[in-house]
Design an enzyme around this catalytic site. Structure first.
Site, mmCIF file in Angstrom:
data_model
loop_
_atom_site.group_PDB
_atom_site.id
_atom_site.type_symbol
_atom_site.label_atom_id
_atom_site.label_comp_id
_atom_site.label_asym_id
_atom_site.label_seq_id
_atom_site.Cartn_x
_atom_site.Cartn_y
_atom_site.Cartn_z
ATOM 1 N N GLY A 17 6.315 13.307 1.854
ATOM 2 C CA GLY A 17 7.117 14.759 1.815
ATOM 3 C C GLY A 17 6.947 15.290 3.100
ATOM 4 O O GLY A 17 7.465 16.132 3.724
ATOM 5 N N TYR A 139 2.446 1.534 -13.304
ATOM 6 C CA TYR A 139 3.388 2.141 -12.301
ATOM 7 C C TYR A 139 4.740 1.553 -12.413
ATOM 8 O O TYR A 139 5.982 2.328 -12.400
ATOM 9 C CB TYR A 139 2.689 1.961 -10.959
ATOM 10 C CG TYR A 139 3.320 2.370 -9.867
ATOM 11 C CD1 TYR A 139 4.396 1.462 -8.798
ATOM 12 C CD2 TYR A 139 3.201 3.615 -9.316
ATOM 13 C CE1 TYR A 139 4.736 2.036 -7.721
ATOM 14 C CE2 TYR A 139 4.000 4.030 -8.125
ATOM 15 C CZ TYR A 139 4.569 3.420 -7.485
ATOM 16 O OH TYR A 139 5.223 3.807 -6.134
ATOM 17 N N VAL A 169 5.124 2.083 2.646
ATOM 18 C CA VAL A 169 5.135 3.358 3.436
ATOM 19 C C VAL A 169 3.728 3.558 4.104
ATOM 20 O O VAL A 169 2.600 3.552 3.465
ATOM 21 C CB VAL A 169 5.656 4.544 2.854
ATOM 22 C CG1 VAL A 169 6.146 5.536 3.950
ATOM 23 C CG2 VAL A 169 6.711 4.249 1.853
HETATM 24 P P1 NAP Z 1 1.194 10.769 -2.091
HETATM 25 O O1 NAP Z 1 1.055 10.593 -0.400
HETATM 26 O O2 NAP Z 1 -0.052 10.184 -2.823
HETATM 27 O O3 NAP Z 1 1.820 12.172 -2.726
HETATM 28 C C1 NAP Z 1 1.919 12.318 -4.027
HETATM 29 C C2 NAP Z 1 2.485 13.601 -4.084
HETATM 30 O O4 NAP Z 1 2.786 13.810 -5.661
HETATM 31 C C3 NAP Z 1 1.635 14.768 -3.785
HETATM 32 O O5 NAP Z 1 2.614 15.859 -2.988
HETATM 33 C C4 NAP Z 1 0.953 15.282 -4.995
HETATM 34 O O6 NAP Z 1 0.504 16.797 -4.884
HETATM 35 C C5 NAP Z 1 1.901 15.255 -5.743
HETATM 36 N N1 NAP Z 1 1.687 14.934 -7.454
HETATM 37 C C6 NAP Z 1 0.902 13.902 -7.834
HETATM 38 N N2 NAP Z 1 0.642 14.354 -9.007
HETATM 39 C C7 NAP Z 1 1.320 15.456 -9.330
HETATM 40 C C8 NAP Z 1 1.532 16.225 -10.528
HETATM 41 N N3 NAP Z 1 0.954 15.889 -11.466
HETATM 42 N N4 NAP Z 1 2.291 17.349 -10.519
HETATM 43 C C9 NAP Z 1 2.667 17.803 -9.316
HETATM 44 N N5 NAP Z 1 2.735 17.032 -7.994
HETATM 45 C C10 NAP Z 1 2.012 15.793 -8.235
HETATM 46 O O7 NAP Z 1 2.336 9.847 -2.284
HETATM 47 P P2 NAP Z 1 3.503 9.162 -1.077
HETATM 48 O O8 NAP Z 1 2.958 8.100 -0.577
HETATM 49 O O9 NAP Z 1 4.157 10.265 -0.538
HETATM 50 O O10 NAP Z 1 4.660 8.625 -2.421
HETATM 51 C C11 NAP Z 1 5.784 9.463 -2.401
HETATM 52 C C12 NAP Z 1 6.824 8.817 -3.437
HETATM 53 O O11 NAP Z 1 7.131 7.730 -2.721
HETATM 54 C C13 NAP Z 1 6.230 8.391 -4.841
HETATM 55 O O12 NAP Z 1 7.252 8.410 -5.904
HETATM 56 C C14 NAP Z 1 5.741 6.957 -4.571
HETATM 57 O O13 NAP Z 1 5.868 6.199 -6.066
HETATM 58 C C15 NAP Z 1 6.985 6.441 -3.660
HETATM 59 N N6 NAP Z 1 6.526 5.264 -2.806
HETATM 60 C C16 NAP Z 1 5.451 5.338 -1.928
HETATM 61 C C17 NAP Z 1 4.971 4.117 -1.352
HETATM 62 C C18 NAP Z 1 3.759 4.295 -0.341
HETATM 63 O O14 NAP Z 1 3.660 2.916 0.071
HETATM 64 N N7 NAP Z 1 3.293 5.112 -0.059
HETATM 65 C C19 NAP Z 1 5.891 3.099 -1.526
HETATM 66 C C20 NAP Z 1 7.041 2.946 -2.077
HETATM 67 C C21 NAP Z 1 7.265 4.157 -2.894
HETATM 68 P P3 NAP Z 1 -0.911 17.030 -4.302
HETATM 69 O O15 NAP Z 1 -0.779 16.787 -2.651
HETATM 70 O O16 NAP Z 1 -1.165 18.402 -4.737
HETATM 71 O O17 NAP Z 1 -1.932 15.906 -4.895
HETATM 72 O O1 GFB Z 2 -1.129 -1.020 0.144
HETATM 73 P P1 GFB Z 2 -1.840 -2.038 -0.773
HETATM 74 O O2 GFB Z 2 -3.134 -1.505 -1.770
HETATM 75 O O3 GFB Z 2 -1.042 -2.510 -2.001
HETATM 76 O O4 GFB Z 2 -2.061 -3.814 -0.059
HETATM 77 P P2 GFB Z 2 0.123 -3.665 -2.337
HETATM 78 C C1 GFB Z 2 -3.015 -4.477 -0.751
HETATM 79 C C2 GFB Z 2 -2.885 -5.772 0.160
HETATM 80 O O5 GFB Z 2 -3.756 -5.307 1.336
HETATM 81 C C3 GFB Z 2 -3.942 -6.845 -0.666
HETATM 82 C C4 GFB Z 2 -5.242 -6.097 1.324
HETATM 83 O O6 GFB Z 2 -3.576 -8.089 -0.316
HETATM 84 C C5 GFB Z 2 -5.325 -6.559 -0.281
HETATM 85 O O7 GFB Z 2 -5.886 -7.452 -0.390
HETATM 86 N N1 GFB Z 2 -6.094 -5.232 1.654
HETATM 87 C C6 GFB Z 2 -7.006 -5.414 2.608
HETATM 88 C C7 GFB Z 2 -6.446 -3.990 1.139
HETATM 89 N N2 GFB Z 2 -7.972 -4.572 2.704
HETATM 90 C C8 GFB Z 2 -7.627 -3.635 2.054
HETATM 91 C C9 GFB Z 2 -8.067 -2.207 1.816
HETATM 92 O O8 GFB Z 2 -8.977 -1.786 2.283
HETATM 93 N N3 GFB Z 2 -7.317 -1.392 0.807
HETATM 94 C C10 GFB Z 2 -6.206 -1.854 0.347
HETATM 95 N N4 GFB Z 2 -5.647 -1.069 -0.510
HETATM 96 N N5 GFB Z 2 -5.719 -3.093 0.293
HETATM 97 C C11 GFB Z 2 1.025 -1.685 -3.988
HETATM 98 C C12 GFB Z 2 1.306 -1.394 -5.593
HETATM 99 O O9 GFB Z 2 0.899 -3.152 -3.830
HETATM 100 O O10 GFB Z 2 2.165 -1.224 -3.292
HETATM 101 C C13 GFB Z 2 1.585 -0.130 -5.593
HETATM 102 O O11 GFB Z 2 0.073 -1.845 -6.095
HETATM 103 C C14 GFB Z 2 2.471 0.717 -4.653
HETATM 104 O O12 GFB Z 2 2.016 0.287 -6.942
HETATM 105 C C15 GFB Z 2 2.355 0.164 -3.116
HETATM 106 O O13 GFB Z 2 3.753 0.551 -5.121
HETATM 107 C C16 GFB Z 2 3.401 0.404 -2.396
HETATM 108 O O14 GFB Z 2 1.216 -3.703 -1.434
HETATM 109 O O15 GFB Z 2 -0.415 -4.879 -2.690
#
Ligand code: NAP
Ligand code: GFB
Length: 318
Positions: A17, A139, A169
């Site tokens: 966002g 999830y 991301v």
């Molecule tokens: P994030 O940094 O954890 O932010 C989550 C957002 O959702 C925050 O603005 C949070 O508000 C809001 N939120 C959580 N629970 C809520 C609730 N009950 N009511 C209203 N708002 C709520 O997540 P992000 O990484 O930006 O992810 C954004 C989207 O991308 C998600 O749909 C996620 O599944 C998707 N996505 C993320 C990744 C990744 O690697 N990060 C990868 C693939 C897809 P607060 O700030 O107030 O907590």
């Molecule tokens: O980003 P991450 O936690 O999620 O990456 P995924 C996990 C990988 O990074 C594993 C290694 O191979 C971990 O062993 N790793 C090493 C660590 N050090 C760390 C650390 O300090 N923190 C974390 N978190 N990992 C997620 C999904 O999978 O991908 C979620 O479970 C979400 O649902 C996200 O969609 C985008 O990439 O494995």
């Protein structure tokens, strides 16, 4: 008919966002009003609070980012919470978007929700072809239901509700809390703290062998805004870097060591889980629409993310 838009961004205070907000601020489009929400504006798990929010802002378009989001370890220990919270939020946002006549909703899936047993590269047609990886089934099923609901709202009511499928991301304004963070912010905080304390060992969880595609949040933001304005299929579209940009967790750790100019050693704690070995996604469909889109060089994006954390660690989500 007026082409003025009011775009409501749920989850606007998060990683993705804040990136969209930064890109929009640099554009200054006059016929678009953007509203970036956080959970303080409303708990989207609550139908009535969500309805009041929509009645207040009267959005014509919605980018639905809000979700319970976390890394591998947080998912492994909270699959039920990830399932229920995301199902509630998604159902409320889509149902109320329909009830209030929102013209278009773009929701967010993830490349980690695809079947665990699959051929590669994965593409948009494969989402429901088998169970997801056990580490994040809660999830994954909640996210898959967005795609099912989009198809149901289109078939029964003709709604233009679609979704994007980002790979992992990273970028400024991420979640750095070690209990719930993804790997890049988790390791950025860890290495920052090691250097601050004068340590010489950077312990990375797992074997370092898993492969990931990482997209810089500012690149994803530009693609998201394009999807909102130009993409009009109900079918999801993967928004990922090229397959050739896939890196191992070890390569990621080495990039972070370079970005911090850390002189110590990297150690892998193989007692910790690796999660999915790979989830290589094809961005062929995206490239068909945007053949010339340029992703930020990974080293550059990592450097900018590290520099942002160095400047903002006091106020970051730790
Ligand atoms: P994030 O940094 O954890 O932010 C989550 C957002 O959702 C925050 O603005 C949070 O508000 C809001 N939120 C959580 N629970 C809520 C609730 N009950 N009511 C209203 N708002 C709520 O997540 P992000 O990484 O930006 O992810 C954004 C989207 O991308 C998600 O749909 C996620 O599944 C998707 N996505 C993320 C990744 C990744 O690697 N990060 C990868 C693939 C897809 P607060 O700030 O107030 O907590
Ligand atoms: O980003 P991450 O936690 O999620 O990456 P995924 C996990 C990988 O990074 C594993 C290694 O191979 C971990 O062993 N790793 C090493 C660590 N050090 C760390 C650390 O300090 N923190 C974390 N978190 N990992 C997620 C999904 O999978 O991908 C979620 O479970 C979400 O649902 C996200 O969609 C985008 O990439 O494995």
């Amino acid at each position: 008919m007026s082409d003025n838009k009011t775009i409501l961004v749920t989850g606007g205070s998060g990683l993705v966002g804040r990136a969209i907000q930064k890109v929009i601020e640099s554009e200054g489009k006059s016929n678009e009003t953007w509203v970036f929400l956080s959970s303080k504006d409303a708990d989207l798990c609550d139908y009535n609070a969500t309805k009041q929010l929509f009645e207040k802002y009267k959005p014509t378009h919605v980018i639905h980012l809000a979700a319970m989001v976390g890394g591998l370890f947080h998912n492994m220990s909270h699959n039920l919470d990830f399932l229920r919270n995301n199902l509630h939020m998604n159902d409320n946002v889509l149902q109320i978007s329909y009830e209030t006549g929102v013209k278009k909703v773009v929701s967010c899936l993830s490349t980690c929700i695809f079947p665990d047993k699959t051929e590669y590269p994965i593409d948009e047609t494969m989402i429901h072809n088998g169970p997801p990886h056990p580490s994040n089934f809660g999830y994954s099923y909640a996210k898959r239901m967005i795609d099912v609901m989009n198809k149901a709202y289109f078939e029964q009511h003709g709604c233009m509700f679609t979704s994007v499928v980002p790979c992992n991301v990273f970028g400024p304004h991420d979640n750095y809390n070690p209990e719930s963070s993804h790997v890049i912010p988790g390791l950025i905080k860890k290495l920052f703290d090691i250097i601050k304390e004068g340590g010489d060992t950077f312990t990375v969880m797992g074997t370092g062998k898993p492969l990931r595609q990482f997209i810089y949040s500012l690149d994803l933001a530009k693609l998201f805004i394009w999807v909102l304005r130009e993409y009009n299929e109900v079918e999801p579209i993967i928004l990922s870097v090229d397959e050739s940009s896939e890196v191992s967790i070890q390569q990621l750790a080495e990039e972070l060591v370079n970005a911090f100019d850390f002189k110590g050693k990297i150690v892998f704690d193989t007692t910790k889980a690796d999660g999915q070995f790979k989830k290589t996604a094809s961005n062929k469909k995206l490239r068909k629409y945007l053949p010339d889109f340029q992703f930020t060089e990974f080293s550059q994006a990592i450097k900018e993310s590290v520099d942002w954390y160095k400047e903002n660690h006091d106020t970051a989500r730790n």
